[in-house]
Design a protein around this motif. Structure first.
Motif, mmCIF file in Angstrom:
data_model
loop_
_atom_site.group_PDB
_atom_site.id
_atom_site.type_symbol
_atom_site.label_atom_id
_atom_site.label_comp_id
_atom_site.label_asym_id
_atom_site.label_seq_id
_atom_site.Cartn_x
_atom_site.Cartn_y
_atom_site.Cartn_z
ATOM 1 N N ILE A 137 22.999 12.442 21.506
ATOM 2 C CA ILE A 137 22.255 12.903 20.333
ATOM 3 C C ILE A 137 20.782 12.916 20.716
ATOM 4 C CG2 ILE A 137 23.989 12.150 18.662
ATOM 5 C CD1 ILE A 137 22.319 9.620 18.199
ATOM 6 N N ASN A 138 19.886 12.748 19.772
ATOM 7 C CA ASN A 138 18.457 12.773 20.089
ATOM 8 C C ASN A 138 18.067 11.713 21.115
ATOM 9 O OD1 ASN A 138 17.051 10.314 18.491
ATOM 10 N ND2 ASN A 138 18.655 11.164 17.182
ATOM 11 N N TRP A 139 18.895 10.715 21.310
ATOM 12 C CA TRP A 139 18.594 9.659 22.274
ATOM 13 C C TRP A 139 18.438 10.192 23.694
ATOM 14 C CZ3 TRP A 139 20.280 3.993 21.956
ATOM 15 C CH2 TRP A 139 20.089 3.496 20.661
ATOM 16 N N THR A 184 20.795 18.593 26.247
ATOM 17 C CA THR A 184 20.019 18.923 25.046
ATOM 18 C C THR A 184 20.158 20.388 24.675
ATOM 19 O OG1 THR A 184 17.946 19.450 26.230
ATOM 20 C CG2 THR A 184 18.330 17.140 25.640
ATOM 21 N N PHE A 221 22.273 21.226 21.696
ATOM 22 C CA PHE A 221 21.816 20.956 20.336
ATOM 23 C C PHE A 221 21.253 22.203 19.654
ATOM 24 C CE2 PHE A 221 20.427 16.513 22.061
ATOM 25 C CZ PHE A 221 21.748 16.148 22.198
ATOM 26 N N ASP A 249 21.612 17.338 15.555
ATOM 27 C CA ASP A 249 21.496 16.051 16.244
ATOM 28 C C ASP A 249 22.853 15.666 16.828
ATOM 29 O OD1 ASP A 249 20.465 13.769 17.273
ATOM 30 O OD2 ASP A 249 20.215 12.728 15.364
ATOM 31 N N GLY A 250 23.272 16.419 17.845
ATOM 32 C CA GLY A 250 24.571 16.198 18.460
ATOM 33 C C GLY A 250 25.539 17.311 18.113
ATOM 34 N N GLU A 280 27.903 17.326 15.803
ATOM 35 C CA GLU A 280 28.278 17.443 14.406
ATOM 36 C C GLU A 280 27.240 18.253 13.628
ATOM 37 O OE1 GLU A 280 28.718 13.342 13.292
ATOM 38 O OE2 GLU A 280 30.844 13.335 13.812
ATOM 39 N N ALA A 311 24.809 17.712 11.877
ATOM 40 C CA ALA A 311 23.835 16.662 11.561
ATOM 41 C C ALA A 311 22.449 17.286 11.521
ATOM 42 C CB ALA A 311 23.901 15.547 12.600
ATOM 43 N N TYR A 334 15.428 14.107 11.804
ATOM 44 C CA TYR A 334 15.435 13.981 13.256
ATOM 45 C C TYR A 334 15.245 15.332 13.939
ATOM 46 C CZ TYR A 334 16.690 9.056 13.406
ATOM 47 O OH TYR A 334 16.664 7.677 13.295
ATOM 48 N N HIS A 381 27.082 15.836 8.403
ATOM 49 C CA HIS A 381 27.147 14.907 9.540
ATOM 50 C C HIS A 381 28.594 14.706 9.985
ATOM 51 C CE1 HIS A 381 25.742 12.076 12.474
ATOM 52 N NE2 HIS A 381 24.512 12.068 11.958
#
Length: 637
Positions: free
Chosen positions: A159-161, A189, A192, A201-202, A204, A206, A210, A398
């Motif tokens: 995800i954003n991580w 990335t 995304f 954000d991944g 899903e 989401a 973010y 999400h």
């Protein structure tokens, strides 16, 4: 904290705010933080119960997140540092990375949360390199590299991580640290990317803040860190710029006239971090500088004038003032200081166009608008008279289509706005009890919506917005686990299918609903819930009116044929906006008639509605006549 003395209504005719306001706010937060630091400055532990990850992580968060504000402040002043910020944080940095120090930090390979904080540390070391990194003792620099090095090749959630890892790896590459596999992270990335400049954000659906304060914030900063000679950065920068420019055209429509961001999505306690993408636009040279600053200043002023920071200069866990239920299980007393990302504009010098341009009005200040935002599946309507921005949601939960999880209040509701909050606490939390369409089981429990399919999202020639979605109602007994703000898996019981069509114009939405059943899955009573209105006291009025924050708002639900009501649900201490939340609702007295279409009209606005839209049916086509006499025909899906 006295900020009004800096007001300049010529340069900033909408907020009065100038760079002096921002600098004073940042300095106030930073000087207050010092009072809560350990003797070595390595840990900043704000008051309050420990977060879900314990006091060691809390202290690291307090350091790393306030370090962001310090770095932006000094970078924008080209090293001028009258508060001695770099010396103060250099001392804490040295203790934090020293493995023998009693205040040493939790390491990246000891706790995942350290991966987040390491990115902030690496970013500020890059931005302030001449005034901090270059002046560190060689032993400290070596220990910083040792502290950050485990990020290379480590597992990060997809995800954003991933951007946290890339920022750390790029900094390590710039100081001779371990060789990272940056291309692999960048390729991840790319997955995304969504329509019209948006990111998810991944994998899903989401979509939340973010998108702006992480997924648009880091790519261009990474390009800066890599440098113009880096082939990958050179190739990627144009795409990042194009997506940011397009995203900002939507994002400025999602801020209310009072500066409130949309009350939707997790990590809302980061508050004015929501200003970060607008500053990134200014830094990157995309967007109108006067509009970008007006948007960012409106956001931070909204919170600064409503209790954030509090009287002690602390950003508490909450929205305006402290309200602990808004936090996720990962939040601790230092977590709110990710709001420092919203201070990123201070990294731009005082003569930058974003600081010298005259403020331009927000879209909602320029006139009423209706906007279909395709990636998150949102129908967005803003009204100039009250400054309220509303989102009717047919694309974000999400989750993925077909997922049968509990319904996350921050993602899967049918409506969000800049003036209301979904119910997050109290006896009605955990069930669809605002901005929802649901059926009830034999015990009166409401079914969930997560996993819906988006059917339609468009703007009609008349300007009316139309969206539709379909899902199988389901009841979930959630499994025990951490609450990250999105739905939980568990034991599932399936119910009937529900179709919902929304037509949106101004403050009104016409909602068409159909329940489809089978002999094996009987229908239950149908319930429609309207806008959750913040209020000072409970009320049983059929047209709900509440006065909070110096303004009056109205929430109304007009039930069509076959729907009884409306009634009013009163929930105490259920949102961060007011002591009470009032929700109008209606529904069928018995099981919904299978295959029949029901209709209702929902309203949210600052003015009492004179008359609702009306609906008539011609076969399977609903003909809607709006209060302004516009007529729209809506074929059933």
């Amino acid at each position: 904290m006295r900020l009004r003395e800096f007001d300049d209504w010529t340069l900033s005719p909408y907020t009065g705010w100038t760079r002096d306001h921002w600098a004073a706010l940042a300095d106030h937060l930073l000087l207050t933080a010092r009072r809560h630091a350990s003797p070595s400055n390595a840990r900043v532990s704000f008051p309050g119960p420990p977060g879900g990850y314990g006091p060691d992580v809390d202290g690291l968060e307090g350091f790393a997140r306030t370090f962001l504000a310090a770095g932006f402040r000094v970078a924008g002043e080209d090293g001028r540092d009258p508060l001695g910020l770099m010396d103060w944080y250099a001392r804490g940095l040295a203790a934090g990375v020293d493995p023998k120090s009693p205040d040493r930090w939790v390491r990246v390979d000891e706790h995942d949360q350290a991966k987040v904080e390491a990115a902030s540390i690496a970013l500020v070391l890059h931005l302030t390199r001449p005034w901090l990194w270059d002046r560190l003792d060689p032993v400290v620099r070596e220990q910083v590299v040792d502290y950050l090095a485990p990020a290379v090749g480590s597992a990060y959630p997809p995800i954003n991580w991933v951007w946290f890892q890339l920022v750390v790896e790029q900094f390590l590459a710039s100081v001779g640290g371990p060789c990272p596999d940056i291309p692999a992270g960048l390729a991840l990335t790319d997955g995304f990317v969504r329509e019209d400049g948006w990111y998810a954000d991944g994998a899903e659906r989401a979509y939340d803040h973010y998108v702006g304060w992480a997924l648009h914030f880091y790519p261009l900063l990474w390009c800066e860190m890599a440098g113009p000679a880096d082939p990958a950065a050179d190739a990627r920068r144009p795409g990042y710029l194009l997506r940011l420019e397009r995203y900002l055209r939507d994002a400025v429509h999602l801020v209310g006239g009072d500066g409130s961001p949309l009350v939707q999505g997790r990590s809302l306690t980061y508050r004015f971090a929501a200003a970060a993408p607008f500053w990134m636009g200014a830094r990157a040279g995309v967007g109108d500088p006067g509009l970008l600053r007006r948007t960012a200043s409106g956001i931070v002023r909204h919170f600064a004038e409503r209790g954030a920071p509090d009287e002690d200069g602390i950003l508490t866990l909450g929205w305006h003032g402290p309200w602990r239920p808004i936090a996720q299980s990962y939040s601790g007393p230092g977590s709110p200081y990710w709001a420092a990302k919203g201070l990123f504009g201070l990294a731009l010098p005082a003569d930058h166009p974003v600081w010298t341009a005259v403020e331009e009005p927000l879209p909602v200040e320029s006139g009423d608008f209706q906007l279909a935002v395709r990636a998150p599946g949102w129908l967005v309507a803003g009204t100039r008279s009250d400054g309220v921005v509303r989102v009717v949601n047919h694309g974000t939960d999400h989750a993925r289509p077909g997922a049968h999880r509990s319904e996350p209040a921050l993602y899967a509701r049918l409506g969000y706005s800049t003036a209301t909050s979904p119910i997050l606490a109290g006896g009605f939390a955990g069930q669809p009890s605002d901005q929802s369409v649901t059926v009830l089981d034999e015990d009166g429990a409401a079914a969930h919506r997560t996993g819906f399919e988006t059917l339609l999202l468009e703007r009609l020639p008349s300007g009316t917005l139309v969206g539709a979605s379909r899902w199988q109602a389901h009841w979930v007994r959630p499994e025990e686990g951490p609450d990250h703000g999105h739905g939980l898996p568990g034991r599932v019981r399936l119910g009937p299918w529900i179709d919902v069509v929304s037509a949106v114009r101004g403050g009104w939405e016409v909602r068409l609903v159909r329940v489809t059943t089978s002999p094996l899955i009987p229908s239950g009573p149908l319930r429609l819930h309207g806008w959750p209105l913040p209020a000072l006291e409970p009320s049983g009025e059929l047209t709900v009116r509440a006065a909070t924050g110096g303004r009056t708002l109205h929430s109304r639900l007009v039930a069509g044929p076959g729907l009884a009501g409306p009634g009013v649900l009163s929930a105490e201490d259920a949102t961060p906006l007011a002591p009470w939340t009032l929700v109008p609702y209606c529904g069928t007295d018995g099981p919904a008639d299978p295959g029949a279409w029901y209709d209702a009209a929902l309203y949210l606005g600052g003015e009492a509605p004179a008359a609702p839209p009306t609906v008539s049916w011609t076969g399977v086509t609903a003909v809607v006549t709006w209060p302004d006499t516009t007529v729209d025909a809506l074929p059933a899906p």
